[in-house]
Design an enzyme around this catalytic site. Sequence first.
Site, PDB file in Angstrom:
ATOM      1  N   ASN A 120      45.292  29.844  39.353  1.00 54.82           N
ATOM      2  CA  ASN A 120      44.167  30.636  38.842  1.00 54.82           C
ATOM      3  C   ASN A 120      42.937  30.586  39.739  1.00 54.82           C
ATOM      4  O   ASN A 120      42.143  31.512  39.761  1.00 54.82           O
ATOM      5  CB  ASN A 120      43.798  30.168  37.429  1.00 54.82           C
ATOM      6  CG  ASN A 120      43.803  28.660  37.271  1.00 54.82           C
ATOM      7  OD1 ASN A 120      44.811  27.997  37.520  1.00 54.82           O
ATOM      8  ND2 ASN A 120      42.675  28.105  36.872  1.00 54.82           N
ATOM      9  N   SER A 156      49.815  35.055  28.527  1.00 52.80           N
ATOM     10  CA  SER A 156      48.602  35.270  27.748  1.00 52.80           C
ATOM     11  C   SER A 156      48.198  36.739  27.871  1.00 52.80           C
ATOM     12  O   SER A 156      48.408  37.342  28.925  1.00 52.80           O
ATOM     13  CB  SER A 156      47.498  34.364  28.283  1.00 52.80           C
ATOM     14  OG  SER A 156      46.324  34.546  27.537  1.00 52.80           O
ATOM     15  N   ALA A 157      47.604  37.279  26.798  1.00 57.52           N
ATOM     16  CA  ALA A 157      47.287  38.712  26.802  1.00 57.52           C
ATOM     17  C   ALA A 157      45.958  39.036  27.476  1.00 57.52           C
ATOM     18  O   ALA A 157      45.782  40.123  28.027  1.00 57.52           O
ATOM     19  CB  ALA A 157      47.257  39.241  25.371  1.00 57.52           C
ATOM     20  N   GLN A 200      48.528  33.831  34.991  1.00 59.80           N
ATOM     21  CA  GLN A 200      47.775  34.616  35.980  1.00 59.80           C
ATOM     22  C   GLN A 200      48.630  35.684  36.657  1.00 59.80           C
ATOM     23  O   GLN A 200      48.095  36.538  37.372  1.00 59.80           O
ATOM     24  CB  GLN A 200      47.174  33.701  37.055  1.00 59.80           C
ATOM     25  CG  GLN A 200      46.010  32.872  36.555  1.00 59.80           C
ATOM     26  CD  GLN A 200      44.789  33.698  36.166  1.00 59.80           C
ATOM     27  OE1 GLN A 200      44.638  34.864  36.542  1.00 59.80           O
ATOM     28  NE2 GLN A 200      43.900  33.104  35.399  1.00 59.80           N
ATOM     29  N   CYS A 250      30.449  20.013  37.163  1.00 56.68           N
ATOM     30  CA  CYS A 250      29.308  19.134  37.368  1.00 56.68           C
ATOM     31  C   CYS A 250      29.537  17.838  36.596  1.00 56.68           C
ATOM     32  O   CYS A 250      29.781  17.873  35.396  1.00 56.68           O
ATOM     33  CB  CYS A 250      28.060  19.838  36.854  1.00 56.68           C
ATOM     34  SG  CYS A 250      26.599  19.200  37.618  1.00 56.68           S
ATOM     35  N   THR A 271      50.743  32.971   9.790  1.00 58.48           N
ATOM     36  CA  THR A 271      50.775  34.434   9.772  1.00 58.48           C
ATOM     37  C   THR A 271      50.437  34.958  11.158  1.00 58.48           C
ATOM     38  O   THR A 271      49.473  34.520  11.782  1.00 58.48           O
ATOM     39  CB  THR A 271      49.768  34.971   8.724  1.00 58.48           C
ATOM     40  OG1 THR A 271      50.134  34.430   7.465  1.00 58.48           O
ATOM     41  CG2 THR A 271      49.780  36.492   8.661  1.00 58.48           C
TER      42      THR A 271
HETATM   43  N1  PLP Z   1      47.106  28.958  32.453  1.00 59.88           N
HETATM   44  C1  PLP Z   1      46.385  29.525  33.423  1.00 59.88           C
HETATM   45  C2  PLP Z   1      46.916  29.525  34.817  1.00 59.88           C
HETATM   46  C3  PLP Z   1      45.166  30.112  33.131  1.00 59.88           C
HETATM   47  O1  PLP Z   1      44.439  30.668  34.108  1.00 59.88           O
HETATM   48  C4  PLP Z   1      44.690  30.087  31.793  1.00 59.88           C
HETATM   49  C5  PLP Z   1      43.371  30.644  31.447  1.00 59.88           C
HETATM   50  O2  PLP Z   1      42.417  30.556  32.189  1.00 59.88           O
HETATM   51  C6  PLP Z   1      45.484  29.482  30.815  1.00 59.88           C
HETATM   52  C7  PLP Z   1      46.682  28.932  31.181  1.00 59.88           C
HETATM   53  C8  PLP Z   1      45.060  29.426  29.380  1.00 59.88           C
HETATM   54  O3  PLP Z   1      45.290  30.650  28.746  1.00 59.88           O
HETATM   55  P1  PLP Z   1      44.522  31.027  27.380  1.00 59.88           P
HETATM   56  O4  PLP Z   1      43.109  31.297  27.755  1.00 59.88           O
HETATM   57  O5  PLP Z   1      45.245  32.241  26.881  1.00 59.88           O
HETATM   58  O6  PLP Z   1      44.684  29.867  26.467  1.00 59.88           O
END
Ligand code: PLP
Length: 387
Positions: free
Chosen positions: A153, A201-202, A181, A327, A239
Site C-alpha cells: 500500500n 475491500s470495497a 490494494q 510520529c 445481518t
Molecule cells: N490491507 C491493505 C494492503 C490496505 O491498504 C488496507 C487499507 O488501507 C487494509 C488492508 C485494510 O482494509 P480496510 O480499510 O477495508 O479494513
Amino acid sequence: MRRSSVPYLDHNATTPVRPEVIEAMLPYFSEKSGNPASVHGAGRAARDGIDRSRRTLGEILGVHNSQIIFTSGGTESNNLALFGLAAKSGFKGRLVISGIEHPSVDSVATALEKHGMRITRVKPDSHGVIDAGKIMAAVDAETVAVSVMQANNETGVIQPVEEIAHACQNRRCVFHSDAVQVFGKKSLDFYRDCGGLLSLSAHKLGGPKGVGALVLDKSLALEPLLFGGGQERGRRSGTENLTGIVGFGVAAKLAVDGLALEQSRLSALRDSLADQVKQAIPQTVVFGENANKLANTLAMGWAGLDGETLVMNLDLAGYSVSSGSACSSGRTEPSRILKAMGVDTALGRSMIRVSLGLDSDALMVQQFAAQLIRTVRQLTSMSRIMG
Ligand code: PLP
C-alpha cells in the site's frame, strides 16, 4: 468523471464512491431494504442484491459463489483468515509472513504469537520486493500458513504472488494474500494469484467503506470470529451490510471493466509526475523505482525533510497526499516498510505517497508537480537555514 473540489491524490487510503455505485445502492436503503434472512418479498429482494454481488465477484475472480464470505472490509478479512486458520490448528505451528504486510496482517501475527504461535517475518530487498525463495525457505513442517500481500500500500510494489501461490500448492501449505490494494487495479485470478485465502475491500476501488470479502478455497475450514445467526454459511454471523455489499459488486465490476485503459492512463500520469519532480529536484528518490509497481502509486523522498511536514504543507496548498511515517515521542520515524527495505532513516522520514485515481488528470498532476517542487524547495532551504 465528477471532479473533486480538493485535488485528492490519496486513493490508496480510500476512494470516493462512484456515482453509479451510489445509484445502485439507493433502492437497498428503501424499497429493497428487507433483511436478507427473511423469507418474505422484501427479504428476497435484499437477498437477490447480495446474490448478484456474490456472482459478480465470483465471475471476476474465477471462484464459486460459496467461496466468498462478505466481511466489514480488508481488516476483518485478514483477521478472519489468519485467526480463523490459527484457531483451527489450536494456535500451534508457524505463520510465515512478509515484513511489509499491512498492520491488519502484521498485528494479527503479533497477537497470534501471544497465543503461542511462532512467527517468521521475511524481509524485502531494497526495492521492496519479497523473494519467493526466501518465503519458501522459511516454510517448515509446522507451518500453518504463509501470508504475503499482492502489492504494498505504501510503495505500490507488486509481489511475486503467482510464484508463491504455486510453491505453496506444491508444498501443501495454505497461502493467504491481502489483495486490498490490487483488486480493481490489476488483473486478479484467485487460483493463479492465491489459491488459499484472498482478502478484499470495497473502498479502494470506488465502493463504500466498511465492506469487503474473504475468498477461500473449498477445501479450507476456518474458525469464525463472529458467532450468531449463522449468516455467510456460518462463517461470519451478523445481518449482512446489504447496501455495502450491493455497492461492492457494482464498484468491482466497473473497476475491472475499465481496468486496462484506466491503468495505462494512470501509469502515464504517475510517470510524468515522477519525471517532472526528478528533473526539477535531482535528489528525489522514488522508493521501489526499479520494481514492478501499481500504476497509480508513487512514493518519493528527499533526505533531511520530514514527510509529515510535507503532507501538512501540501494540505495547506489544497492537495491531499499521505506520508508513510509515524510520529513517536515527538520524532518522525520512517515507516516499517521503508525500514524493512533498509532505507536510511533520514531519507525514510521524508517519504510521501501520492496515489492517483479516477478523478486525476494531466492538469491536476501538472499543477500538483509544480506545488510539490515549490514545497520541497522551500522546506529544503528552511532546513538549511535552521542548520
Ligand atoms: N490491507 C491493505 C494492503 C490496505 O491498504 C488496507 C487499507 O488501507 C487494509 C488492508 C485494510 O482494509 P480496510 O480499510 O477495508 O479494513
